[in-house]
Design an enzyme around this catalytic site. Structure first.
Site, short mmCIF file in Angstrom:
data_model
loop_
_atom_site.label_atom_id
_atom_site.label_comp_id
_atom_site.label_asym_id
_atom_site.label_seq_id
_atom_site.Cartn_x
_atom_site.Cartn_y
_atom_site.Cartn_z
N GLY B 147 33.11 62.81 25.05
CA GLY B 147 33.20 62.02 23.83
C GLY B 147 34.31 62.55 22.94
O GLY B 147 34.76 63.69 23.07
N CYS B 148 34.76 61.70 22.01
CA CYS B 148 35.90 62.05 21.17
C CYS B 148 35.55 63.18 20.19
O CYS B 148 36.24 64.20 20.12
CB CYS B 148 36.40 60.83 20.41
SG CYS B 148 35.12 59.90 19.55
N TYR B 149 34.44 63.01 19.46
CA TYR B 149 34.03 64.08 18.55
C TYR B 149 33.74 65.36 19.35
O TYR B 149 34.07 66.47 18.94
CB TYR B 149 32.75 63.69 17.81
CG TYR B 149 32.92 62.70 16.69
CD1 TYR B 149 33.71 62.99 15.59
CD2 TYR B 149 32.25 61.48 16.71
CE1 TYR B 149 33.82 62.09 14.53
CE2 TYR B 149 32.36 60.57 15.66
CZ TYR B 149 33.15 60.88 14.58
OH TYR B 149 33.25 59.98 13.53
#
Lengths: 344, 344, 344, 344
Positions: B147-149
């Protein structure tokens, strides 16, 4: 009509005071001073005021002379002698900068590099957070208007600190502000291309509002309140949102904490404690004097998260200045500040 | 030329993969699937691709059939059966969603409400963070792209966690993302008027990337890593900046910590540990695959502050997918990803 | 590898050239000059280049010496003597400013207040609009790279002007540009708070690109082309959109005009004539070298409306400079410019 | 206190009316209707109103019943029957949509696809542009509040058209509006990622405000006024700037034209004709009811350029509605509208 003057009227704080005072029913702008724009009309600097507010800038002395009350919106360090003189002439002073925010000279000196010129003035002056000091403000002659970040963090923490519900040390305040917070001066960080579509932190754990917050909250707590405060720059004009992480001393019930906030602020028109489940959001306070506070609990990690937001030019600066003026002059606190937020 | 297909090619992740693959020297786009736009050209959805990339959307089966490797850019829960089928046909799969990010089915079920269809696939799959798992990725057939975060927080904490320098519990990640992170769908929160000139938190202490980060860091630490993670929505298109607060187990020397980071990432082209004194800033990584990390210390409160930033569509998603593809196919990791950031 | 130098490498045009050349397969950056930052690394000015492009700024002479070709990205008036010297040393010069855009000295003098130092240089120099002058560019030693607005208006009008389909006088160009167009200097108009959430016109009917456009189009038309050109400032970083109003000499059939445009640009990779019904939009060309043109007809009022857009830093400046470099060096025109637009 | 109701109170126009009426000293909001949100508090839709304006949505009938005056903020075509009923009950109606802007049914039908239900109502209704129709508005029972673009173009051209100084045909209006102009509905064009950092035209030479402007100006001119009108979408919340190109019938002296504008608008508080040399700019009218007009002359091409700007939600819609209400009720026109612009 009360005559109110503005010393340093051409920066953003000054301009916002002019915008607000122009529609105040009980106060008239007596004069505006500016070293840089002396003799020029305020509308030549802010063309949006064209045909509406054309007052010409004068000297500081002229403005003080004509006024019952003065707002001082100057860089820190420049207010003290003006206040001394104005107090001598029996004027009320609301200092929008940091010179009268501190009781502790050492702190002021450490962070601002200046000393107190006349200690008695600082002893008598009142920190202008109405939700904390209303009764003192009412009788004050010199008011130190709080910093924008400081207001947002202090309002968020006052109910917890005053009841000793959270650890006084280790508080974290991750704060985000719009670009008006850094003023009218041309700087690399306010160049459009540098902040548009970007985001960054600055003065990491080294911002001057840290000691202001710590002094204020410690005075309430009677314990040493310590926080890590990191400001960030948002690519928007106005608004501060502070995400604050605190550790409850013992496991809490969020609903009870929420009730305490409601109770604490029940008579405060400008502080809105949002229903549980809601989240504070900058556009909900924009162009208004309200501070929104939402409460959240990470039970897994026993962290209470308080999210507060306000318009940095309003409740974070000029709006709070007007609120303090209303209090000290005995007007309704809402006078000139009743506008609903511009939600879009 | 390797044939790479994209399942779910019309969302933002799919479009970004198309943009990047169109200039990859060793890979050709074999096909793009879309249920909604079947038969339509990708340029009818993204007119910026007009005359440049006109591939028409097909069915998932057609795309899988033609491809050596497939990217799956679908909402969570929809990848498992596609991967099962593709693996059977000996294709390499890079899943851009969450279905293959977890080893722990219970966690996946708790946060995504789904179960593992075929446990063996999940056992064999590799979490696609190259800086952590490069050697496993090299041999993987199924890669779960992070995921990006999660990428931004994990890269920020890996050097500390792997050496046990900070308390594993009580970490705080205050993260801010641009609006592309919430995708192409029309929602209240992505309506221009609702996010422009505004800022807010969402899914407070309740975001699905929390368990992903905790599982990844715990697997490195061998201890239970716990964090309070709060995402916020920035009024910009691209970029994530994470401000992370960690408590050193004992007093630290920031320069030594900085050296450890430099050492840890010395062979990592896409992670740049900034010189002390610098602060990560979103526009310095925009439209690039780099992750910037800056280090700060609040000695007074013994808090280490790590600020990491990346482009959520690049190192936070499609760029990292391409990086994983390059690794698994034995290409240079930089292939197709060497563009300098668009600093304005 | 060809050695390319950049004189004035620290402004936005210089930085964009560095970004593009860093990924060019056939050209190496030989040196970058800067008076202000002499000795400093380019990454100290643009921290996004940290660890990627660390070249240190040198003197103009050093850069010229090392280079086969130089880009000159200086304020107008400063290029002529550099070009004279470089030509003497047999270097190819691409001037990114206005000094070599004019054949008519009187015009140059009227709008830029300077004279031609060496007339022969100006006679030999070529106006670097590839779609108009490709064959001359191929053999040029000095190329005057067109202005950003000028490129967008000229590409929009060339097909009409070359066939005499519209009235040569009375053309209106209502143009809108992002803030990078006004450069890196700190000015009131580029202060974030002044342009964010705002919009205005500037240099109304008095912008220096007017004579450039008129001279170029007149040279094609053989008639005196006259236009009213009004630039506006958009609160975005990159992009120009020009809405152009022209009066057809006789009633037209929009489909036939559209075919003429298609025919005119059929071999031009970087000019995309959109299908009828589509409208040019800045995000469809962002961060790319493409120019989009859409055609519209207000039959009721016999006005042909041509809407062109491009990225002012790419096709409007550095990208076009690279395109010219590719042509003059005999490379494929797309080399280093093939990236698809970043549509979000 | 006058009781004012809002039919369709939850869209942007309705919300802006609520914001303004909440601080009007002589009018009280009697009720707000919404089909979609019936029974819900307005603050549940606009959380910025929390604790300030909590009125619950009711049915249209209930609102009409309680009100002396109603604002109707519904999609076009839905107002006629409501107005008919309200007039029968002797209420004053201010329609914020297009249903009562036209006298010519054929035009209305052509552009809106609807017919007049009751011709007499349309004959009696007044087009609510105070600067044109103040005396009629004073006595009106039904007021058709002008369109946002229409207001900005009409105010810009009225002085010229009324004196016959410009060619009535061939006028060009290149207009740019913020995103609130397209309302609260979720659409592709109002998705943040699609409009942020972008800019485009829409409904090219085909926007419904064209006939409104032409009808209004023709009624003043007694000649057939014709214009090419092209709207564009700005990536900002609020504001319209219109750049208008007109051809003087004979050579003009800009100072004399400027004097005529000053004379024409000398008694109009909300129209500010800027000094020559100044340029209208959106942030100078933001959040206010003012319209700024600046004048420019391209002598070379004999084009007069008039640049007008206003806040589309204020003078372009709700603000003008309140102005009309003040007129028809005999209040000072400034009542509730005196706020200075929020220049930042």
């Amino acid at each position: 009509m009360i005559q109110a003057g503005i010393i340093g009227g051409t920066g953003y704080v000054g301009a916002e005071l002019i915008r607000l005072l122009s529609n105040h029913s009980k106060v008239k702008i007596s004069g505006v001073s500016s070293v840089q724009y002396n003799g020029k009309s305020i509308s030549s600097i802010y063309p949006g005021f064209y045909g509406l507010q054309e007052i010409a800038c004068e000297s500081q002395q002229e403005v003080v002379e004509k006024s019952d009350l003065i707002f001082i919106a100057l860089p820190s360090g420049l207010s003290q002698s003006i206040v001394e003189n104005a107090v001598y002439k029996n004027k009320i002073c609301i200092d929008m900068g940091a010179d009268f925010r501190f009781k502790n000279e050492a702190l002021y000196k450490k962070w601002y590099g200046k000393t107190f010129l006349k200690h008695k003035l600082h002893e008598q002056s009142v920190y202008g957070l109405p939700e904390l000091n209303r009764e003192h403000i009412r009788k004050a002659q010199v008011i130190g208007n709080p910093g924008c970040y400081a207001t947002s963090v202090e309002l968020a923490l006052l109910p917890l600190i005053s009841e000793g519900l959270i650890e006084e040390e280790g508080i974290i305040a991750d704060c985000k502000s719009g670009v008006t917070g850094s003023g009218k001066n041309l700087t690399e960080s306010s160049h459009f291309v540098n902040c548009n579509e970007s985001f960054t932190a600055y003065k990491v754990a080294n911002h001057r509002h840290t000691p202001e917050i710590e002094e204020t909250l410690s005075s309430v707590s009677k314990k040493n309140v310590k926080l890590t405060f990191i400001p960030h720059l948002l690519p928007i004009n106005r608004g501060i949102l502070s995400t604050i992480y605190a550790t409850p001393k013992k496991a809490i019930d969020l609903e009870r904490v929420h009730e305490k906030y409601r109770e604490f602020y029940k008579n405060e028109y400008f502080v809105k404690v949002l229903p549980l489940g809601e989240v504070s959001k900058i556009n909900n306070v924009r162009l208004s004097n309200y501070c929104h506070i939402s409460l959240h609990y990470d039970e897994e990690n026993n962290k209470l998260i308080i999210i507060s937001c306000l318009d940095n030019m309003m409740k974070g600066s000029a709006g709070q200045g007007i609120q303090n003026m209303n209090i000290v002059l005995g007007f309704s606190e809402k006078e000139g500040l009743a506008a609903l937020p511009a939600v879009f």
